[in-house]
Write an enzyme that holds these catalytic residues in place. Structure first.
Site, PDB file in Angstrom:
ATOM      1  N   SER A  97      41.909  46.760  41.318  1.00 48.03           N
ATOM      2  CA  SER A  97      40.684  46.829  40.522  1.00 48.03           C
ATOM      3  C   SER A  97      40.879  47.776  39.337  1.00 48.03           C
ATOM      4  O   SER A  97      41.755  47.561  38.512  1.00 48.03           O
ATOM      5  CB  SER A  97      39.506  47.228  41.410  1.00 48.03           C
ATOM      6  OG  SER A  97      38.278  47.017  40.746  1.00 48.03           O
ATOM      7  N   ASP A 221      36.024  36.223  43.995  1.00 48.27           N
ATOM      8  CA  ASP A 221      35.706  37.565  43.505  1.00 48.27           C
ATOM      9  C   ASP A 221      34.439  37.533  42.643  1.00 48.27           C
ATOM     10  O   ASP A 221      34.388  36.832  41.635  1.00 48.27           O
ATOM     11  CB  ASP A 221      36.887  38.099  42.695  1.00 48.27           C
ATOM     12  CG  ASP A 221      36.839  39.596  42.453  1.00 48.27           C
ATOM     13  OD1 ASP A 221      35.732  40.150  42.406  1.00 48.27           O
ATOM     14  OD2 ASP A 221      37.915  40.198  42.309  1.00 48.27           O
ATOM     15  N   HIS A 249      36.334  40.369  46.200  1.00 42.49           N
ATOM     16  CA  HIS A 249      37.029  41.442  45.489  1.00 42.49           C
ATOM     17  C   HIS A 249      37.875  42.299  46.424  1.00 42.49           C
ATOM     18  O   HIS A 249      38.827  42.926  45.979  1.00 42.49           O
ATOM     19  CB  HIS A 249      36.001  42.318  44.758  1.00 42.49           C
ATOM     20  CG  HIS A 249      36.605  43.260  43.760  1.00 42.49           C
ATOM     21  ND1 HIS A 249      37.372  42.825  42.706  1.00 42.49           N
ATOM     22  CD2 HIS A 249      36.556  44.614  43.664  1.00 42.49           C
ATOM     23  CE1 HIS A 249      37.771  43.872  41.988  1.00 42.49           C
ATOM     24  NE2 HIS A 249      37.297  44.964  42.555  1.00 42.49           N
TER      25      HIS A 249
END
Length: 270
Positions: A97, A221, A249
């Site tokens: 991320s 996601d 995610h």
């Protein structure tokens, strides 16, 4: 252990299996978590001979929590200081991320020093907020709403975030764990990183990546759309895309077995 990255600022480093003699993987976590999000990798990868090093970004987990800058450049500088202090060479850098975005910035800012392979997992690329040349992400207005929610009620914000983090219902215990990890961060660090996510764009950094790169991305996601992963793969010469078909995610957690197996496969390639 702790590494001092600037005066009175120390980064926490969790070093697992340092005497293995195998390849070293350095893990850079995402917002708003810390190195413990990689529990499901730390439990498995050392069994395959890997040395696993998890770091907590400044403001998060067990690292110091200064008030100052949380810009990508600053976080990349912290990462470089850790790699230098531990005298690491030819490592695998794995960023998740915002940790993926910081890893991309590191590759540009430090010309890939110390890095043999790069792994980007649900990386925040090209930016968290829609830009003129990027249709993916949320609007600036939505980003401001998220920031205001943290100011108003951080526990509720984190609970709501946990609900969109995973593709499947992993049960209340997993969501509570997610929130607990997130609450280890300084509240102002949570805000400052989100502000940087809304401001930063690492598109121009990609041309500096010249090592074998794997792009892992959850197909479902809701935080960083899968199309961003496909775009990342297309923009990095020779990169390989690994879609995680049952993940949102949080793919290293909710599809850990498949993620670990594909990661080991990628790392075994010459």
């Amino acid at each position: 252990m702790y590494v001092e990255v600037e005066h009175d600022v120390h980064i926490y480093v969790h070093d697992i299996n340092p005497g293995s003699g195998g390849a070293t993987i350095v893990f850079v976590h995402g917002w708003p978590l810390n190195h413990k999000m990689f529990d499901y990798q730390f439990n498995v990868l050392p069994q395959h001979g890997f040395r696993c090093i998890g770091i907590d970004l400044r403001g998060y987990g067990q690292s110091d929590k200064p008030w100052g800058s949380y810009a990508y450049n600053r976080l990349a500088d912290d990462l470089f200081a850790v790699l230098q202090a531990l005298q690491l060479e030819n490592i695998i850098l794995l960023g998740f991320s915002v940790g993926g975005a910081v890893s991309i910035r590191y590759m540009s800012r430090y010309k890939g020093r110390h890095i043999a392979k790069l792994v980007l997992v649900d990386a925040a690329f090209p930016s968290f907020v829609k830009q003129a040349d990027s249709p993916y992400g949320i609007s600036p207005e939505q980003a401001n709403i998220l920031i205001s929610q943290i100011y108003a009620n951080r526990p509720k914000f984190l609970h709501d975030l946990s609900l969109m983090f995973f593709n499947r219902n992993l049960g209340p215990d997993m969501l509570n764990w997610f929130v607990a990890l997130s609450l280890e961060a300084a509240p102002y660090a949570t805000i400052k990183i989100l502000q940087e996510l809304a401001r930063e764009d690492v598109t121009n950094d990609l041309s500096s990546i010249a090592v074998p790169t794997a792009v892992f991305h959850g197909v479902h996601d809701q935080v960083i759309p899968f199309e961003s992963g496909r775009l990342t793969q297309n923009r990095i010469t020779g990169a390989t895309l690994y879609p995680l078909n049952n993940s949102g995610h949080g793919s290293p957690i909710e599809q850990a077995d498949a993620f670990n197996a594909a990661l080991i496969q990628f790392l075994a390639q010459s």
